[in-house]
Design an enzyme around this catalytic site. Structure first.
Site, PDB file in Angstrom:
ATOM      1  N   HIS B 151       1.006  -1.211  -0.204  1.00  0.00           N
ATOM      2  CA  HIS B 151      -0.045  -0.432  -0.237  1.00  0.00           C
ATOM      3  C   HIS B 151       0.884   1.054   0.374  1.00  0.00           C
ATOM      4  O   HIS B 151       0.585   2.094  -1.158  1.00  0.00           O
ATOM      5  CB  HIS B 151      -0.967   0.068   1.812  1.00  0.00           C
ATOM      6  CG  HIS B 151      -1.939   1.048   1.356  1.00  0.00           C
ATOM      7  ND1 HIS B 151      -3.011   1.255   1.302  1.00  0.00           N
ATOM      8  CD2 HIS B 151      -1.418   3.052   2.135  1.00  0.00           C
ATOM      9  CE1 HIS B 151      -3.509   2.593   1.858  1.00  0.00           C
ATOM     10  NE2 HIS B 151      -2.174   3.218   1.797  1.00  0.00           N
ATOM     11  N   GLU B 152       1.918   0.740   0.947  1.00  0.00           N
ATOM     12  CA  GLU B 152       2.472   2.605   0.756  1.00  0.00           C
ATOM     13  C   GLU B 152       3.458   3.000  -0.425  1.00  0.00           C
ATOM     14  O   GLU B 152       3.789   3.518  -0.806  1.00  0.00           O
ATOM     15  CB  GLU B 152       3.947   2.270   2.218  1.00  0.00           C
ATOM     16  CG  GLU B 152       3.032   1.827   3.511  1.00  0.00           C
ATOM     17  CD  GLU B 152       2.167   3.727   3.678  1.00  0.00           C
ATOM     18  OE1 GLU B 152       2.297   4.946   2.977  1.00  0.00           O
ATOM     19  OE2 GLU B 152       1.283   2.932   4.396  1.00  0.00           O
ATOM     20  N   HIS B 155       1.208   4.553  -2.725  1.00  0.00           N
ATOM     21  CA  HIS B 155       1.690   5.594  -2.952  1.00  0.00           C
ATOM     22  C   HIS B 155       2.852   6.511  -2.970  1.00  0.00           C
ATOM     23  O   HIS B 155       2.547   6.902  -3.946  1.00  0.00           O
ATOM     24  CB  HIS B 155       1.328   6.062  -1.163  1.00  0.00           C
ATOM     25  CG  HIS B 155      -0.175   6.072  -0.888  1.00  0.00           C
ATOM     26  ND1 HIS B 155      -0.739   6.821  -1.119  1.00  0.00           N
ATOM     27  CD2 HIS B 155      -0.103   5.747   0.468  1.00  0.00           C
ATOM     28  CE1 HIS B 155      -1.790   7.041   0.288  1.00  0.00           C
ATOM     29  NE2 HIS B 155      -1.398   5.980   0.798  1.00  0.00           N
ATOM     30  N   GLU B 236      -6.552   7.411  -1.228  1.00  0.00           N
ATOM     31  CA  GLU B 236      -5.802   5.798  -0.248  1.00  0.00           C
ATOM     32  C   GLU B 236      -6.761   4.640  -0.554  1.00  0.00           C
ATOM     33  O   GLU B 236      -6.254   3.330  -0.843  1.00  0.00           O
ATOM     34  CB  GLU B 236      -7.220   6.397   1.275  1.00  0.00           C
ATOM     35  CG  GLU B 236      -6.593   7.577   1.511  1.00  0.00           C
ATOM     36  CD  GLU B 236      -4.814   6.822   2.069  1.00  0.00           C
ATOM     37  OE1 GLU B 236      -4.866   5.259   2.335  1.00  0.00           O
ATOM     38  OE2 GLU B 236      -3.501   7.469   1.676  1.00  0.00           O
TER      39      GLU B 236
END
Lengths: 190, 585
Positions: B151-152, B155, B236
């Site tokens: 997930h990071e 980003h 997100e």
């Protein structure tokens, strides 16, 4: 007369637009092909890493698993085959790595028989490294196959395939390490 | 993948352009008004001054954020850089995810807080960092950690950090200007009300301008903030979708989010400025500051529900399908149609029955995942031993021992370590499939039922099943352990990895040759090797053992040849698989 000029100008504009599109498509394919090459280089790095880790593992494990000579030899042989195949591209290396996978699976399975092996600190660290290397191979393979898919799709689509044909862009191979003939690994049944 | 990056970039440029426009208009209005207040002329040079002033403030703040941003954020959070040797698993996971994303590996930081959370920062992928709390690294399994790190990385890859930081600066500048203006209006009115030197000259224009500016100054910051929050929430969702795309394993992130949300601890180092960066809003519902700062992240329950519903594939389009199916998030698509169709056909990791499995490496447990609401009992009923295998990654052997099933199931024949019996997985699978289909028609084993699936519960139930009333052990690490009541417990030591195990598959305790004498307590009374050297092995000058030509297995009586180069103290008989101890170390 003005109509003729307008038509000529129109054609000229169209021609220029077509050229620009052509160039754009060509450059895109160049970029994509380089992505594919880059992704392959990544896989190569990880595969080599695994090749380098295996002798360590075999060394450490040999003391405990002396009876399992055959399994260990299989692994070493498969590793040598895989190292020999390096640099030959996705197809050949896929097969070689599949063989190494099978040999390693056999060894891991046998390692389960030796719980004191797990207690060894070196082995635990090596296990984590091997787990990580396997994962890295898997992910770099995933990235590579995604790049190849994008590239192949791009050069196959109309009208871009004209550019591809003209520029000599060919489809790339996927890197599969599932082997087609599933032979059950030898288990000592005596 | 690349389409998404391009899409995000375009969206970000638009966002920044839009906010910049607001800022410029604001500057112009305020500037004009201020000067008009003095001389009643509209438009006037004030517009230009206002715009220039606004741009200067914006540039200065942006540069501050650009150059000092990550250091500031990392400093706020008391993050310390780590090396490979400090947290090898975390480091490896970050490396793996950066390979999956095709990015250079970011720097890894550790926050010394037991509340699980993580964030990524850095304006370009080359200068990015990922920070993870100690709580996260300790409490999460490898798959969950992979989900969070993916997930990071999402980003970082989607350039969220850079653009959200710049947008945040813009929003802040707008808010600042409006605040300043309104305050000065409020105070200025009181003082200057009587001194309307503009008088009648173009008075009504000034009044209109005044009203317009005030209205704008009130609405602009609200609007800007709402826009910012909406984009942040979208990002997100997209980061969650990217995590699925990278790991091909939605339940990893789903169970990680569940764990994080269930954890009641408060992340102390998080504050207003940094809250939006974390994967889960660090401000907890029981904290007072919750309501004001919740909007940067979508509701956690929704995120988890979406992840648990994904069943059709691992690409953005599959995430969107799941999202629409539950009705979460914005009504429009998160991304453009073109972006969604870019990577169609990306598959989730699946195992033999089409149920997605974990991609652990060899030697780790295969944990199935996916939207099925089957308890281990149900699975066992339907599929027999295969059911519990799917639940927990083990195959239940008839001797009561768990047999490890290698992850990728390339090997369809596995051997029980305790009793040596062979399990042919392919045959069992076929049987199980046939049985399941016979039982309730096609689709009896739901791979896409869309219901929730609790891996932890299933694993626990499988554990309980395999140890009726027996003491639970650490589970997957103690594969060699035998303490099922069907087999006489053979003095099992409490802590499996530390001790040396003894196998007792025949269940008659007494005849087994023990090969552990460090910590064992053997209530059954077993034969110990005589003088520790039953085969009369001598040691030569170097200390290497000299073995006889062949040995007779004490259990089955087979003649065994000892391979050349063998130097161990024990080994299994190839016929009965009993451990033969040559000498004690």
């Amino acid at each position: 007369m003005p109509i003729a000029i307008a038509v000529m100008v129109g054609c000229g504009v169209l021609f220029v637009v077509a050229i620009l599109w052509f160039i754009g498509a060509y450059n895109r394919f160049v970029g994509m092909r380089n992505n594919v090459k880059n992704a392959w280089a990544q896989i190569d790095v990880q595969l080599k890493r695994r090749h380098d880790l295996i002798p360590n593992l075999v060394e450490v494990v040999k003391d405990y698993m002396g009876f399992e000579q055959e399994t260990l030899e299989n692994v070493t042989k498969a590793r040598n085959v895989a190292m020999g195949a390096s640099g030959q591209g996705p197809g050949a290396q896929g097969k070689a790595e599949a063989g190494l996978n099978r040999a390693l699976q056999g060894m891991y399975l046998v390692m389960e028989n030796y719980p004191e092996l797990k207690a060894n600190q070196n082995v635990a660290q090596l296990q984590e490294e091997l787990v990580s290397t396997e994962n890295k191979i898997a992910y770099s393979r995933q990235f590579y196959n995604d790049s190849v898919m994008r590239y192949n799709t791009g050069i196959q689509k109309i009208p871009a395939n004209i550019v591809a044909g003209f520029g000599g862009f060919r489809e790339e191979e996927f890197f599969e390490i599932e082997d087609s003939e599933r032979e059950a690994p030898k288990v000592d049944l005596r | 993948m690349w389409e998404l990056i391009e899409f995000n970039k375009r969206q970000s440029y638009l966002l920044i352009a839009g906010l910049a426009l607001i800022l410029i208009i604001l500057g112009a209005l305020i500037g004009t008004l201020s000067v008009a207040y003095g001389n009643g002329e509209v438009p006037n040079v004030g517009s230009a001054i206002g715009i220039v002033a606004a741009i200067i403030i914006w540039t200065v703040s942006s540069m501050g954020a650009w150059y000092g941003g990550d250091r500031m954020v990392l400093g706020f959070s008391k993050a310390k850089p780590i090396k490979h040797s400090d947290y090898p698993q975390l480091w490896n996971v970050v490396e793996e995810m950066s390979i999956a994303a095709g990015l250079p590996m970011p720097k890894v930081y550790m926050i010394d807080d037991s509340a699980p959370n993580a964030f990524a920062t850095g304006r370009t992928p080359e200068t990015a960092s990922i920070a993870v709390t100690k709580g996260l690294a300790d409490k999460l399994t490898r798959d969950e950690l992979q989900g969070v790190v993916a997930h990071e990385m999402g980003h970082i890859r989607n350039r969220d950090i850079l653009f959200m930081t710049l947008a945040g600066v813009l929003v802040g500048t707008i808010a600042l200007l409006c605040d300043y203006f309104l305050r000065s209006m409020y105070f200025g009115r009181g003082r200057r009300g009587s001194r309307r030197s503009g008088g009648g000259k173009g008075g009504w224009v000034v009044v209109v301008l005044l009203v317009a500016t005030v209205v704008f100054a009130i609405l602009a910051p609200v609007f800007a903030r709402l826009l910012y929050m909406a984009i942040s929430r979208r990002r997100e969702y997209l980061a969650d979708a990217t995590s699925v795309e990278l790991t091909r394993y939605p339940p990893g992130l789903a169970s990680a989010l569940e764990k994080i949300s269930g954890d009641k601890e408060v992340l102390e180092v998080a504050n207003r400025a940094t809250a939006h960066l974390y994967i889960v809003n660090p401000i907890k519902p029981h904290e007072e500051r919750y309501k004001k700062l919740t909007s940067t992240h979508p509701p956690l329950k929704e995120r988890i529900a979406i992840l648990r519903t994904i069943a059709t594939g691992a690409a953005i389009i599959d995430y969107e399908r799941a999202r629409r199916a539950i009705g979460a998030g914005p009504k429009k698509s998160l991304v453009s149609q073109k972006t969604m169709h870019e990577a169609e056909g990306v598959e989730l990791k699946t195992g033999p029955l089409g149920i997605p499995v974990e991609q652990g490496a060899q030697g780790t447990i295969s944990r199935p995942a996916g939207p099925t609401k089957m308890t281990p009992d149900m699975l066992f009923e339907k599929l027999g031993p295969m059911g519990t295998m799917l639940a927990s990654g083990f195959l239940m052997c008839a001797c009561g021992e768990k047999v490890l099933v290698p992850t990728s199931l390339d090997k369809m024949i596995v051997q029980c370590a305790a009793c040596g019996s062979i399990h042919n997985l392919q045959a069992q699978l076929d049987q199980a499939k046939a049985a399941a289909q016979a039982a309730s028609g096609a689709g009896a084993v739901p791979a896409t039922s869309g219901e929730d699936y609790d891996v932890e519960k299933m694993a626990q139930a499988a554990d309980d099943y395999s140890r009726p009333g027996g003491p639970g052990t650490a589970g997957v690490e103690t594969k060699g352990k035998v303490d099922d009541s069907r087999l006489k417990p053979a003095g099992s030591t409490g802590d499996a990895p530390a001790g040396k195990e003894s196998y007792d598959p025949t269940g008659d305790g007494g005849k087994a040759v023990r090969f552990s004498d460090e910590e064992d307590a053997s209530p059954e009374g077993t034969e110990a090797p005589e003088e520790g050297n039953p085969f009369g092995i001598a040691f030569d000058a170097d200390g290497d053992p000299v073995y006889p030509e062949s040995v007779v297995c004490p259990h089955c009586g087979e003649d065994l040849k000892i391979p050349d180069g063998f130097k161990g103290s024990r080994g299994p008989c190839s016929h009965c698989r009993e451990m033969i101890v040559f000498f004690e170390i």
